[in-house]
Write a protein that holds these residues in place. Structure first.
Motif, short mmCIF file in Angstrom:
data_model
loop_
_atom_site.label_atom_id
_atom_site.label_comp_id
_atom_site.label_asym_id
_atom_site.label_seq_id
_atom_site.Cartn_x
_atom_site.Cartn_y
_atom_site.Cartn_z
N LEU B 25 0.76 -1.25 -0.21
CA LEU B 25 -0.05 0.12 -0.12
C LEU B 25 0.95 1.42 0.04
CD1 LEU B 25 -3.09 0.01 0.05
CD2 LEU B 25 -2.81 0.69 2.55
N CYS B 26 1.80 1.16 0.72
CA CYS B 26 2.74 2.42 0.95
C CYS B 26 3.59 2.57 -0.45
CB CYS B 26 3.88 2.23 1.83
SG CYS B 26 3.26 2.16 3.73
N ALA B 27 4.01 1.63 -1.12
CA ALA B 27 4.71 1.66 -2.19
C ALA B 27 3.82 2.21 -3.26
CB ALA B 27 5.27 0.48 -2.49
N ALA B 28 2.75 1.56 -3.44
CA ALA B 28 1.64 2.03 -4.44
C ALA B 28 1.58 3.65 -4.55
CB ALA B 28 0.53 1.07 -4.27
N LEU B 29 1.19 3.92 -2.97
CA LEU B 29 1.00 5.44 -2.96
C LEU B 29 2.03 6.30 -3.38
CD1 LEU B 29 -0.54 5.49 0.69
CD2 LEU B 29 -1.79 6.22 -1.66
N LEU B 30 3.36 5.91 -2.98
CA LEU B 30 4.63 6.55 -3.44
C LEU B 30 5.09 6.48 -4.75
CD1 LEU B 30 6.40 6.09 -0.17
CD2 LEU B 30 5.41 8.24 -0.80
N GLY B 31 4.73 5.38 -5.37
CA GLY B 31 5.25 5.09 -6.59
C GLY B 31 5.18 6.31 -7.61
N PRO B 32 4.02 6.62 -7.89
CA PRO B 32 3.71 7.50 -9.23
C PRO B 32 4.61 8.82 -8.80
CG PRO B 32 1.54 6.70 -8.40
CD PRO B 32 2.37 6.23 -7.42
N SER B 33 4.48 9.32 -7.84
CA SER B 33 5.57 10.62 -7.65
C SER B 33 6.85 10.32 -7.74
CB SER B 33 5.44 11.04 -6.00
OG SER B 33 3.82 11.33 -5.74
N MET B 34 7.43 9.01 -7.44
CA MET B 34 8.58 8.78 -7.52
C MET B 34 9.08 8.86 -9.05
SD MET B 34 9.60 8.65 -4.46
CE MET B 34 11.32 8.05 -4.73
N VAL B 35 8.35 8.06 -9.64
CA VAL B 35 8.41 7.82 -11.29
C VAL B 35 8.45 9.22 -12.08
CG1 VAL B 35 7.44 6.79 -13.31
CG2 VAL B 35 7.68 5.46 -11.32
N LEU B 36 7.50 10.04 -11.52
CA LEU B 36 7.06 11.38 -12.27
C LEU B 36 7.94 12.23 -12.05
CD1 LEU B 36 3.37 11.18 -12.06
CD2 LEU B 36 4.58 10.91 -14.17
N LYS B 37 8.77 12.32 -10.66
CA LYS B 37 9.79 13.19 -10.32
C LYS B 37 11.19 12.61 -10.84
CE LYS B 37 9.75 16.22 -6.98
NZ LYS B 37 9.32 17.38 -8.03
N ARG B 38 11.20 11.75 -11.74
CA ARG B 38 12.27 10.98 -12.20
C ARG B 38 13.17 10.59 -11.00
NH1 ARG B 38 9.37 11.93 -15.40
NH2 ARG B 38 10.08 12.90 -17.67
N TYR B 39 12.84 10.08 -9.87
CA TYR B 39 13.32 9.36 -8.85
C TYR B 39 13.35 7.91 -8.75
CZ TYR B 39 13.33 14.12 -6.56
OH TYR B 39 13.14 15.48 -6.38
N ALA B 40 13.00 7.25 -9.67
CA ALA B 40 12.89 5.81 -9.90
C ALA B 40 14.16 5.41 -9.38
CB ALA B 40 12.23 5.43 -11.17
N MET B 41 15.23 5.80 -9.66
CA MET B 41 16.55 5.24 -9.48
C MET B 41 16.93 5.33 -8.05
SD MET B 41 17.50 3.56 -11.90
CE MET B 41 18.96 2.93 -11.20
N ILE B 42 16.20 6.22 -7.49
CA ILE B 42 16.65 6.73 -6.02
C ILE B 42 16.07 5.39 -5.28
CG2 ILE B 42 16.18 8.06 -4.03
CD1 ILE B 42 16.48 10.65 -5.65
N GLY B 43 14.75 4.89 -5.37
CA GLY B 43 14.39 3.68 -4.66
C GLY B 43 15.40 2.78 -4.98
N ASP B 44 15.80 2.33 -6.13
CA ASP B 44 16.71 1.41 -5.98
C ASP B 44 18.08 1.44 -5.46
OD1 ASP B 44 16.79 -1.13 -7.66
OD2 ASP B 44 18.84 -0.09 -8.69
N GLY B 45 18.49 2.82 -5.43
CA GLY B 45 19.87 3.05 -4.70
C GLY B 45 19.61 2.93 -3.32
N LEU B 46 18.52 3.21 -2.75
CA LEU B 46 18.28 3.26 -1.31
C LEU B 46 18.20 1.88 -0.90
CD1 LEU B 46 15.51 5.92 -0.41
CD2 LEU B 46 17.91 5.85 -0.13
#
Lengths: 238, 272
Positions: B25-46
């Protein structure tokens, strides 16, 4: 009534001076165009007026009626090509400054957003996806959003850069209508010399320093104004 | 039906279910903002940083979350900072940090215990490992993430769509961004247990990408991501229970299958 006044205002980026000693003011109902070459500090000045950068010198005074926010129309962004957002969602985000600590928009905000979309003539598109609209339509949505945020002053950053000539002409007329009907003060950064000179009542010419600030007629009488004015005409002829 | 009853008769399965649902649930909420702000790789790095801290925790014989939480939160803020500054290229900076922490983790493990099952579990996820204490921590922190997201929903939309305009109308971009970083860090650390350090970022990125193929409004994308995450988690958990496959990998593959279906659906719709 004075909306905004700056005196000897300067901004610098990473130790480099981008804008130096700019002194001008905007009163309610004025139409001012900021002109200048690329890299002359126009966008930096705008970001400074929006208080996104602290000034490195001078003073910036905002009138009380601007405390709630300034209607800002940004340059088009490439990231919007993929952004899933409906027209209404984008417009509503202009009401954010009135939310304080409330987490959700109420009836009043929705009504206001619809009114402003109506004013732009695109209320029927409110459920459409923002990324699928044409450049001109997107610009109107962003304008409706800016109108939700502000009652007194619109700041436009190169608004016609991504529009085709017909859409650009419509856009200028739309702005003119807002200017006369709602008595909205307009501050426009522009590369389009010809329209800047014909619509703007006052001109601010920047080249890091302030080269000129005054009425358009006075500007046309100066050397720089004549040079630019001629060039504008040449560009419009070709 | 009988199968589901049998599954939930084990306490470890109950715990895994609760933790998994909350993290999805948490991941689904945050996912769109991460992808759209070009932060997708930050999740991977973290998540790589998370792995490094887990290795250190194993060596020191402390509770893994106690070390992971603060370090990953710190790394999240650091990465966001790096993205704004012109000091390093942002994507290269993420690669730097994630490989550094991966290498650090591998070194620590080889010195202390060697590649044992414990470490393997953290890399690829396990449903057996959730303890009662971790369950409570997960419930509290994910409820915090969900409530914070709901409360900041419109502000998060606004800074995701247009940061400059949001700041111009008095919504502080740095506060919202910091909150987003904090929530992402929490989600990643909590999800490492069930999904595994290497797969948790798929939970953030893929449902958002999948929903974006079909839906054109931010709210619809988030709702669809939530639905997809919950469905994929439940099916994935059952598959992994019945076929004895790793939970994280099963869920990730289901997400990828969904993405392919949605992508194909969009292409077909465009043709018509």
């Amino acid at each position: 009534m004075q909306l905004l006044h700056c005196e000897n205002l300067s901004f610098s980026y990473d130790g480099k001076v981008a804008v130096k000693d700019v002194t001008f003011s905007i009163s309610s109902g004025e139409y001012i165009c900021i002109v200048g070459e690329n890299g002359s500090g126009k966008s930096t000045l705008v970001k400074g007026l929006l208080q996104l950068h602290p000034p490195s010198g001078g003073t910036l005074r905002l009138g009380d009626c601007l405390k709630g926010g300034i209607g800002y129309l940004p340059q088009q962004k490439t990231s919007w090509k993929h952004f899933p957002a409906s027209v209404l969602e984008v417009t509503l985000s202009g009401c954010l400054n009135r939310m304080k600590l409330r987490p959700f928009y109420g009836k009043k905000e929705k009504q206001q957003a619809m009114e402003n979309l109506e004013r732009m003539g695109i209320a029927h598109l409110h459920h459409h996806c923002f990324r699928e609209l044409s450049g001109g339509q997107q610009q109107r949505v962003l304008l409706a959003r800016a109108l939700c945020a502000a009652k007194h002053l619109l700041i436009l950053d190169e608004p016609i850069a991504s529009l085709d000539p017909i859409a650009a002409k419509e856009f200028y007329e739309q702005i003119q209508r807002l200017h006369t009907e709602l008595h909205m003060a307009v501050l426009m950064v522009s590369h389009d010399m010809k329209n800047a000179l014909s619509y703007g009542k006052k001109i601010l010419h920047l080249d890091t320093k302030q080269l000129f600030f005054g009425t358009t007629d006075a500007y046309l009488a100066t050397g720089a104004g004549q040079r630019f004015g001629e060039r504008g005409q040449q560009i419009s002829c070709t | 039906m009988h199968l589901i009853q049998e599954m939930f008769s084990y306490p470890f399965m109950q715990r895994a279910f609760v933790v998994g649902i909350l993290v999805s649930l948490c991941a689904a909420l945050l996912g769109p903002s991460m992808v759209l702000k070009r932060y997708a790789m930050i999740g991977d790095g973290l998540s790589h940083v998370g792995f490094g801290t887990l290795a250190a925790a194993t060596m020191l014989h402390t509770a893994p979350l106690a070390i992971s939480l603060p370090v990953v939160i710190l790394a999240a803020f650091l990465l966001l900072r790096l993205k704004e500054s012109s000091f390093l290229l942002p994507d290269a900076a993420i690669a730097l940090i994630s490989t550094a922490s991966l290498a650090f983790g591998v070194m620590v493990i080889s010195i202390s215990t060697g590649m044992n099952t414990d470490v393997c579990n953290y890399l690829f996820g396990t449903i057996l490992g959730v303890t009662q204490k971790e369950l409570w921590l997960t419930v509290c922190l994910s409820l915090f993430v969900i409530l914070a997201f709901l409360f900041w929903y419109h502000r998060i939309f606004s800074i995701t769509f247009d940061e400059i305009f949001a700041s111009a109308v008095g919504c502080s971009a740095s506060i919202s961004q910091g909150l987003l970083a904090l929530m992402t860090a929490l989600t990643i650390v909590l999800g490492m247990r069930t999904m595994g350090a290497l797969l948790i970022s798929s939970l953030l990125v893929v449902p958002a990408l999948t929903s974006m193929q079909v839906f054109g409004s931010f709210r619809a994308v988030i709702l669809c991501s939530i639905l997809l995450s919950l469905i994929c988690f439940c099916i994935g958990l059952m598959v992994s229970y019945v076929c004895a496959t790793p939970t994280g990998a099963s869920i990730s593959l289901l997400h990828i299958i969904c993405f392919i279906c949605f992508f194909a659906f969009r292409k077909i719709k465009e043709r018509m």
